[in-house]
Design a protein around this motif. Sequence first.
Motif, PDB file in Angstrom:
ATOM      1  N   ASP A  85       0.800  -1.227   0.000  1.00 14.12           N
ATOM      2  CA  ASP A  85       0.000   0.000   0.000  1.00 14.12           C
ATOM      3  C   ASP A  85       0.835   1.280   0.000  1.00 14.12           C
ATOM      4  O   ASP A  85       0.276   2.376   0.074  1.00 14.12           O
ATOM      5  CB  ASP A  85      -0.964   0.016   1.193  1.00 14.12           C
ATOM      6  CG  ASP A  85      -0.256   0.005   2.548  1.00 14.12           C
ATOM      7  OD1 ASP A  85       0.989   0.148   2.591  1.00 14.12           O
ATOM      8  OD2 ASP A  85      -0.960  -0.162   3.578  1.00 14.12           O
ATOM      9  N   ASP A  86       2.149   1.162  -0.105  1.00 14.89           N
ATOM     10  CA  ASP A  86       3.000   2.358  -0.079  1.00 14.89           C
ATOM     11  C   ASP A  86       3.401   2.830  -1.478  1.00 14.89           C
ATOM     12  O   ASP A  86       4.264   3.687  -1.625  1.00 14.89           O
ATOM     13  CB  ASP A  86       4.250   2.102   0.759  1.00 14.89           C
ATOM     14  CG  ASP A  86       5.151   1.028   0.175  1.00 14.89           C
ATOM     15  OD1 ASP A  86       4.653   0.206  -0.614  1.00 14.89           O
ATOM     16  OD2 ASP A  86       6.356   1.001   0.518  1.00 14.89           O
ATOM     17  N   GLU A 123      11.991   2.374  -2.234  1.00 14.74           N
ATOM     18  CA  GLU A 123      11.284   2.526  -0.963  1.00 14.74           C
ATOM     19  C   GLU A 123      10.230   3.625  -1.080  1.00 14.74           C
ATOM     20  O   GLU A 123      10.530   4.743  -1.460  1.00 14.74           O
ATOM     21  CB  GLU A 123      12.272   2.840   0.157  1.00 14.74           C
ATOM     22  CG  GLU A 123      11.644   2.838   1.536  1.00 14.74           C
ATOM     23  CD  GLU A 123      12.663   3.021   2.648  1.00 14.74           C
ATOM     24  OE1 GLU A 123      12.244   3.202   3.804  1.00 14.74           O
ATOM     25  OE2 GLU A 123      13.886   2.982   2.356  1.00 14.74           O
ATOM     26  N   ARG A 124       8.989   3.274  -0.787  1.00  8.14           N
ATOM     27  CA  ARG A 124       7.846   4.176  -0.874  1.00  8.14           C
ATOM     28  C   ARG A 124       7.717   4.780  -2.280  1.00  8.14           C
ATOM     29  O   ARG A 124       7.223   5.897  -2.452  1.00  8.14           O
ATOM     30  CB  ARG A 124       7.922   5.274   0.191  1.00  8.14           C
ATOM     31  CG  ARG A 124       8.083   4.747   1.602  1.00  8.14           C
ATOM     32  CD  ARG A 124       7.683   5.755   2.653  1.00  8.14           C
ATOM     33  NE  ARG A 124       6.240   5.973   2.625  1.00  8.14           N
ATOM     34  CZ  ARG A 124       5.342   5.172   3.209  1.00  8.14           C
ATOM     35  NH1 ARG A 124       5.739   4.076   3.848  1.00  8.14           N
ATOM     36  NH2 ARG A 124       4.052   5.449   3.134  1.00  8.14           N
ATOM     37  N   LYS A 155       9.600  -4.965  -1.824  1.00  7.29           N
ATOM     38  CA  LYS A 155       8.568  -4.049  -1.349  1.00  7.29           C
ATOM     39  C   LYS A 155       8.017  -4.489   0.003  1.00  7.29           C
ATOM     40  O   LYS A 155       7.789  -3.657   0.889  1.00  7.29           O
ATOM     41  CB  LYS A 155       7.428  -3.937  -2.364  1.00  7.29           C
ATOM     42  CG  LYS A 155       7.801  -3.277  -3.683  1.00  7.29           C
ATOM     43  CD  LYS A 155       8.334  -1.863  -3.487  1.00  7.29           C
ATOM     44  CE  LYS A 155       7.277  -0.881  -3.066  1.00  7.29           C
ATOM     45  NZ  LYS A 155       7.775   0.523  -3.027  1.00  7.29           N
ATOM     46  N   HIS A 159       8.572  -2.329   3.670  1.00 12.61           N
ATOM     47  CA  HIS A 159       7.341  -1.769   4.223  1.00 12.61           C
ATOM     48  C   HIS A 159       7.557  -1.207   5.629  1.00 12.61           C
ATOM     49  O   HIS A 159       6.825  -0.308   6.054  1.00 12.61           O
ATOM     50  CB  HIS A 159       6.236  -2.825   4.231  1.00 12.61           C
ATOM     51  CG  HIS A 159       4.856  -2.261   4.280  1.00 12.61           C
ATOM     52  ND1 HIS A 159       4.101  -2.226   5.425  1.00 12.61           N
ATOM     53  CD2 HIS A 159       4.099  -1.676   3.313  1.00 12.61           C
ATOM     54  CE1 HIS A 159       2.933  -1.650   5.172  1.00 12.61           C
ATOM     55  NE2 HIS A 159       2.905  -1.305   3.895  1.00 12.61           N
TER      56      HIS A 159
END
Length: 250
Positions: A85-86, A123-124, A155, A159
């Motif tokens: 979800d990021d 990342e993100r 991923k 998180h």
Amino acid sequence: MFGWWRKRPPPPIPEALWQGVLRAYPFLARLPTSERDRLRELSARFLQEKEFHGANGLVITDEIALAIAAQAVLPVLHLGLSGYDDFVGIVVHPDEVVARRIQTDEAGVVHAYSEVLSGEAMERGPVMLTWSQVQPSDTHAQAGYNLVIHEFAHKLDMHNGGADGCPTLPRGLRRRWREVMQAEYRAFREKVILHERFGAEAPWLDAYGATDPGEFFAVACEAYFVNRERFAAEFPRLLELFDRFFVPGG
């Protein structure tokens, strides 16, 4: 505030399209019926929530999007999509790309270099994949290689922070996870060194897994999902550990 529509049921995946993906990737077809049904359901939700972008002239077809979605969903089949979800974007190139890198070492010296990439998870941020490496291959499966699972394992790992080989874990698994992963990573790295420096037998897994614990986790995840039988023979302790994480209560 405009994300309400994402909560609506996703459009169903056409039967012919779904069967084509199962034929192309036998490790998906080998799942029990209940898990294939769950995979199909989550793949539809994944397609609804994520945005695919073709690069360098690649056109994202339904077949390409579903092939990536089904493989990306496999690691979270029993965990749910919250681990993804990021980010929203998935960028797909037709072939490997050359990335320019700039790195400053401990002495403050700046190094500029080029790196050839098949995939990258930020990342993100988005995930980058190359379609030439995602397309089905019996050789890839036998070698425990799968680019999509590799990048989406990153991923999951990212998180809760950087890619260190330790995703978000239930409390009762954390100590065991660190003990086993550290021991298996050290043993694998030793095998890679013995092969590269002294000509010993090459390990089964991609030697890239010896880079650091984060890469070892991603490389091990590939093999766990696409060639479970060989993975069980090579890494019985990791098999038990991964089963506890990826199939909680199973």
